[in-house]
Design a protein around this motif. Structure first.
Motif, short mmCIF file in Angstrom:
data_model
loop_
_atom_site.label_atom_id
_atom_site.label_comp_id
_atom_site.label_asym_id
_atom_site.label_seq_id
_atom_site.Cartn_x
_atom_site.Cartn_y
_atom_site.Cartn_z
N LEU A 146 0.78 -1.31 0.06
CA LEU A 146 -0.15 -0.13 0.09
C LEU A 146 0.95 1.27 -0.08
O LEU A 146 0.43 2.34 0.04
CB LEU A 146 -0.79 0.06 1.05
CG LEU A 146 -2.15 -1.18 1.32
CD1 LEU A 146 -2.69 -1.01 2.80
CD2 LEU A 146 -2.85 -1.29 0.07
N GLY A 147 2.13 1.08 -0.17
CA GLY A 147 3.17 2.23 0.10
C GLY A 147 3.09 3.01 1.28
O GLY A 147 3.18 4.21 1.51
N ARG A 148 2.66 2.40 2.68
CA ARG A 148 2.72 2.80 3.82
C ARG A 148 3.93 2.56 4.61
O ARG A 148 4.59 1.38 4.41
CB ARG A 148 1.53 2.41 4.49
CG ARG A 148 0.08 3.22 3.62
CD ARG A 148 -1.00 2.87 4.16
NE ARG A 148 -2.09 3.24 3.52
CZ ARG A 148 -3.41 3.49 3.71
NH1 ARG A 148 -3.88 2.81 4.57
NH2 ARG A 148 -4.40 3.74 2.87
N GLU A 149 3.97 3.11 5.86
CA GLU A 149 4.75 2.82 6.95
C GLU A 149 4.74 1.31 7.45
O GLU A 149 3.52 0.95 7.42
CB GLU A 149 4.78 3.56 8.02
CG GLU A 149 5.47 5.04 7.67
CD GLU A 149 6.77 5.04 6.96
OE1 GLU A 149 7.54 4.47 7.77
OE2 GLU A 149 7.24 5.91 6.10
N PRO A 150 5.63 0.65 7.82
CA PRO A 150 5.39 -0.90 8.18
C PRO A 150 4.56 -1.06 9.46
O PRO A 150 4.03 -1.94 9.38
CB PRO A 150 7.11 -1.22 8.63
CG PRO A 150 7.93 -0.22 8.02
CD PRO A 150 7.16 0.96 7.76
#
Length: 194
Positions: A146-150
């Motif tokens: 999703l292109g988000r932080e872990p």
């Protein structure tokens, strides 16, 4: 470079572990999980109880499960290796549909094993723990996709919800329909609330 072959000790340990799993499953199916003791399983494989616990430190419920590595790796591969036109949730739905209580036409052996797990609280709970062990790596893969932080809360929530599905709906009269209903909810939200 070819993969290094396991040594004699590793092969012997794997053989003993496989024998324990086969005997345990057979005894559980014949007598019922609660009617089979650790000593009976160890005796059937001709090993001591302490030796059995060296092979299966998590106890009796772990005997008919692998260590969860295959489960985790195939779950992560379902997300990473999905076709470009398949959504993340569609890939996870497809993966879950191919497991245990959600199979539409399992073999008689798979059906008996699944029923044993689903009808035995200790086995069902152990299976749940194996699923939940996948939460952190699955959330990280979802976040990356999703292109988000872990540590993204949305990715963590999706991972948790998906991994609770087998425990939550596996005992429903029609587990596959229940699986589809939960994924429809995850994919589209609650009807009539938009």
């Amino acid at each position: 470079m070819p993969a290094e072959q396991p040594g004699r000790r590793e092969r012997k340990n794997a053989e003993t572990r496989r024998a324990l799993a086969e005997v345990a499953e057979r005894l559980f199916l014949e007598k019922g999980y609660d009617q089979v003791g650790i000593r009976e399983i160890a005796d059937a494989v001709d090993i001591s109880v302490p030796t059995m616990f060296r092979h299966v430190p998590d106890g009796k419920e772990a005997l008919i499960f692998d260590d969860g590595v295959e489960r985790r790796e195939s779950l992560l591969a379902a997300v990473r290796g999905r076709p470009a036109d398949r959504s993340l949730l569609a890939a996870l739905r497809e993966f879950m549909a191919g497991r245990g209580p959600f199979l539409t036409d399992p073999s008689p052996e798979v059906r008996r094993r699944t029923e044993l797990i689903m009808d035995t609280p200790a086995l069902r709970e152990y299976s749940r723990r194996l699923w939940i062990r996948c939460e952190e790596p699955l959330a990280a893969v979802i976040a990356a996709e999703l292109g988000r932080e872990p540590d993204d809360i949305t990715a963590r929530a999706i991972a948790r919800y998906v991994l609770e599905i087998p425990q939550f709906v596996g005992g429903e009269p029609d587990p596959r329909a229940a699986l589809d209903a939960v994924f429809t909810l995850l994919e589209h939200g609650l009807p009539g609330t938009n």
